[in-house]
Motif scaffolding. Structure first.
Motif, PDB file in Angstrom:
ATOM      1  N   MET A   1      15.265 -15.095   9.022  1.00  0.00           N
ATOM      2  CA  MET A   1      14.000 -14.870   8.706  1.00  0.00           C
ATOM      3  C   MET A   1      14.096 -13.620   7.836  1.00  0.00           C
ATOM      4  N   ARG A   2      13.466 -13.484   6.556  1.00  0.00           N
ATOM      5  CA  ARG A   2      13.486 -12.590   5.664  1.00  0.00           C
ATOM      6  C   ARG A   2      11.986 -11.756   5.449  1.00  0.00           C
ATOM      7  N   VAL A   3      11.962 -10.658   5.454  1.00  0.00           N
ATOM      8  CA  VAL A   3      10.468  -9.963   5.473  1.00  0.00           C
ATOM      9  C   VAL A   3      10.475  -8.863   4.386  1.00  0.00           C
ATOM     10  N   TYR A   4       9.643  -9.025   3.374  1.00  0.00           N
ATOM     11  CA  TYR A   4       9.622  -7.741   2.343  1.00  0.00           C
ATOM     12  C   TYR A   4       8.519  -6.711   3.276  1.00  0.00           C
ATOM     13  N   VAL A   5       8.944  -5.383   3.068  1.00  0.00           N
ATOM     14  CA  VAL A   5       8.213  -4.462   3.445  1.00  0.00           C
ATOM     15  C   VAL A   5       7.926  -3.646   2.423  1.00  0.00           C
ATOM     16  N   ILE A   6       6.510  -3.548   1.957  1.00  0.00           N
ATOM     17  CA  ILE A   6       6.148  -3.039   0.547  1.00  0.00           C
ATOM     18  C   ILE A   6       5.270  -1.754   0.991  1.00  0.00           C
ATOM     19  N   ASN A   7       5.729  -0.876   0.476  1.00  0.00           N
ATOM     20  CA  ASN A   7       5.007   0.382   0.609  1.00  0.00           C
ATOM     21  C   ASN A   7       4.386   1.183  -0.759  1.00  0.00           C
ATOM     22  N   GLY A   8       3.166   1.538  -0.737  1.00  0.00           N
ATOM     23  CA  GLY A   8       2.385   1.966  -1.902  1.00  0.00           C
ATOM     24  C   GLY A   8       2.414   3.507  -2.183  1.00  0.00           C
ATOM     25  N   PRO A   9       1.560   3.891  -2.912  1.00  0.00           N
ATOM     26  CA  PRO A   9       1.615   5.134  -3.541  1.00  0.00           C
ATOM     27  C   PRO A   9       1.798   6.337  -2.432  1.00  0.00           C
ATOM     28  N   ASN A  10       2.567   7.143  -2.768  1.00  0.00           N
ATOM     29  CA  ASN A  10       2.834   8.479  -1.912  1.00  0.00           C
ATOM     30  C   ASN A  10       3.787   8.221  -0.643  1.00  0.00           C
ATOM     31  N   LEU A  11       4.014   7.068  -0.365  1.00  0.00           N
ATOM     32  CA  LEU A  11       4.812   6.837   0.805  1.00  0.00           C
ATOM     33  C   LEU A  11       6.158   7.698   0.334  1.00  0.00           C
ATOM     34  N   ASN A  12       6.635   7.589  -0.620  1.00  0.00           N
ATOM     35  CA  ASN A  12       7.978   8.271  -0.971  1.00  0.00           C
ATOM     36  C   ASN A  12       7.849   9.765  -0.631  1.00  0.00           C
ATOM     37  N   ASN A  51       4.796   3.791  -6.728  1.00  0.00           N
ATOM     38  CA  ASN A  51       3.196   4.258  -6.833  1.00  0.00           C
ATOM     39  C   ASN A  51       2.454   3.654  -8.049  1.00  0.00           C
ATOM     40  N   ILE A  52       3.259   2.352  -8.379  1.00  0.00           N
ATOM     41  CA  ILE A  52       2.608   1.605  -9.506  1.00  0.00           C
ATOM     42  C   ILE A  52       2.098   0.392  -8.951  1.00  0.00           C
ATOM     43  N   GLU A  53       0.625   0.123  -9.119  1.00  0.00           N
ATOM     44  CA  GLU A  53      -0.034  -0.989  -8.780  1.00  0.00           C
ATOM     45  C   GLU A  53       0.519  -2.271  -8.896  1.00  0.00           C
ATOM     46  N   GLY A  54       1.127  -2.562 -10.532  1.00  0.00           N
ATOM     47  CA  GLY A  54       1.448  -3.535 -11.015  1.00  0.00           C
ATOM     48  C   GLY A  54       3.120  -3.882 -10.411  1.00  0.00           C
ATOM     49  N   GLU A  55       3.738  -2.874 -10.242  1.00  0.00           N
ATOM     50  CA  GLU A  55       5.195  -3.244  -9.459  1.00  0.00           C
ATOM     51  C   GLU A  55       4.865  -3.668  -7.951  1.00  0.00           C
ATOM     52  N   ILE A  56       3.840  -3.170  -7.201  1.00  0.00           N
ATOM     53  CA  ILE A  56       3.601  -3.773  -5.992  1.00  0.00           C
ATOM     54  C   ILE A  56       3.153  -5.449  -6.211  1.00  0.00           C
ATOM     55  N   ILE A  57       2.541  -5.506  -6.995  1.00  0.00           N
ATOM     56  CA  ILE A  57       1.961  -6.785  -7.187  1.00  0.00           C
ATOM     57  C   ILE A  57       3.322  -7.889  -7.515  1.00  0.00           C
ATOM     58  N   TYR A  77      -4.390   2.331  -2.255  1.00  0.00           N
ATOM     59  CA  TYR A  77      -4.737   0.851  -3.090  1.00  0.00           C
ATOM     60  C   TYR A  77      -5.472  -0.120  -1.977  1.00  0.00           C
ATOM     61  N   THR A  78      -5.067   0.281  -0.889  1.00  0.00           N
ATOM     62  CA  THR A  78      -5.918  -0.420   0.462  1.00  0.00           C
ATOM     63  C   THR A  78      -7.284  -0.945   0.045  1.00  0.00           C
ATOM     64  N   HIS A  79      -7.859   0.625  -0.320  1.00  0.00           N
ATOM     65  CA  HIS A  79      -9.343   0.515  -0.378  1.00  0.00           C
ATOM     66  C   HIS A  79      -9.973   0.013  -1.734  1.00  0.00           C
ATOM     67  N   TYR A  80      -9.500  -0.446  -2.601  1.00  0.00           N
ATOM     68  CA  TYR A  80     -10.031  -0.761  -3.681  1.00  0.00           C
ATOM     69  C   TYR A  80      -9.110  -1.770  -4.702  1.00  0.00           C
ATOM     70  N   SER A  81      -7.867  -2.283  -4.401  1.00  0.00           N
ATOM     71  CA  SER A  81      -7.080  -2.992  -5.168  1.00  0.00           C
ATOM     72  C   SER A  81      -7.245  -4.322  -4.912  1.00  0.00           C
ATOM     73  N   TYR A  82      -8.083  -4.873  -5.577  1.00  0.00           N
ATOM     74  CA  TYR A  82      -8.455  -6.465  -5.673  1.00  0.00           C
ATOM     75  C   TYR A  82      -7.491  -7.200  -6.291  1.00  0.00           C
ATOM     76  N   HIS A 111     -12.244   3.592   5.649  1.00  0.00           N
ATOM     77  CA  HIS A 111     -12.632   2.757   6.685  1.00  0.00           C
ATOM     78  C   HIS A 111     -12.515   1.287   5.925  1.00  0.00           C
ATOM     79  N   LYS A 112     -12.549   1.118   4.790  1.00  0.00           N
ATOM     80  CA  LYS A 112     -12.489  -0.037   3.996  1.00  0.00           C
ATOM     81  C   LYS A 112     -11.324  -0.618   3.491  1.00  0.00           C
ATOM     82  N   SER A 113     -10.995  -1.632   3.770  1.00  0.00           N
ATOM     83  CA  SER A 113      -9.745  -2.346   3.495  1.00  0.00           C
ATOM     84  C   SER A 113      -9.912  -3.587   2.632  1.00  0.00           C
ATOM     85  N   VAL A 114      -9.698  -3.633   1.649  1.00  0.00           N
ATOM     86  CA  VAL A 114     -10.090  -4.980   0.746  1.00  0.00           C
ATOM     87  C   VAL A 114      -8.623  -5.877   0.859  1.00  0.00           C
ATOM     88  N   THR A 115      -7.509  -5.122   1.238  1.00  0.00           N
ATOM     89  CA  THR A 115      -6.214  -5.904   1.164  1.00  0.00           C
ATOM     90  C   THR A 115      -6.117  -6.590   2.585  1.00  0.00           C
TER      91      THR A 115
END
Length: 142
Positions: A1-12, A51-57, A77-82, A111-115
């Motif tokens: 099994m292969r899993v992608y672990v994707i981390n967004g802005p500022n986790l670095n 840190n870049i939305e398009g790269e995460i996509i 991005y949790t809170h607003y990245s449709y 408190h709101k997560s669109v993702t």
């Protein structure tokens, strides 16, 4: 099994920013922890941070042909990245959202997560352990 672990802005900046919220450990330490725990479950992981939305996509879309599941911490991005939400929905892979801190004990906007609406589940508030729990869940549901 292969899993992608994707981390967004500022986790670095783990270990640098808001140590009272995110702790003293670095992003490199997080990736090492994830790889160690994945190995115990016979899961191959690919850790990615941007840190870049398009790269995460792009990474989510890459998972479509190269992974069996996704674990994602979209950061703010949790809170607003449709756009990230739509990407997760489009690949139709089991996805678990993870947050190091308990987003429900923080500012109201967190408190709101669109993702999370297109994820199998969400784990928050357990620090690094949240990623281990997500790996165990992925192993059980796939």
């Amino acid at each position: 099994m292969r899993v992608y672990v994707i981390n967004g802005p500022n986790l670095n900046f783990l270990g640098i920013r808001e140590k009272d919220v995110y702790g003293e450990n670095s992003y490199e330490a997080l990736c090492n922890y994830i790889e160690k725990e994945a190995k115990k479950l016979n899961i191959e992981v690919e850790c990615f941070q941007s840190n870049i939305e398009g790269e995460i996509i792009n990474c989510v879309q890459d998972a479509y042909q190269n992974a069996d599941a996704i674990i994602i911490n979209p950061g703010a991005y949790t809170h607003y990245s449709y756009a990230i939400m739509d990407a997760i929905k489009s690949v139709n892979l089991k996805t678990i959202e993870v947050h190091l801190s308990n987003i429900y004990k923080r500012e109201e906007f967190r408190h709101k997560s669109v993702t999370a609406t297109v994820c199998v589940g969400q784990i928050s508030g357990f620090g690094f352990l949240g990623y281990k729990l997500a790996l165990e869940a992925v192993a059980m549901i796939n």
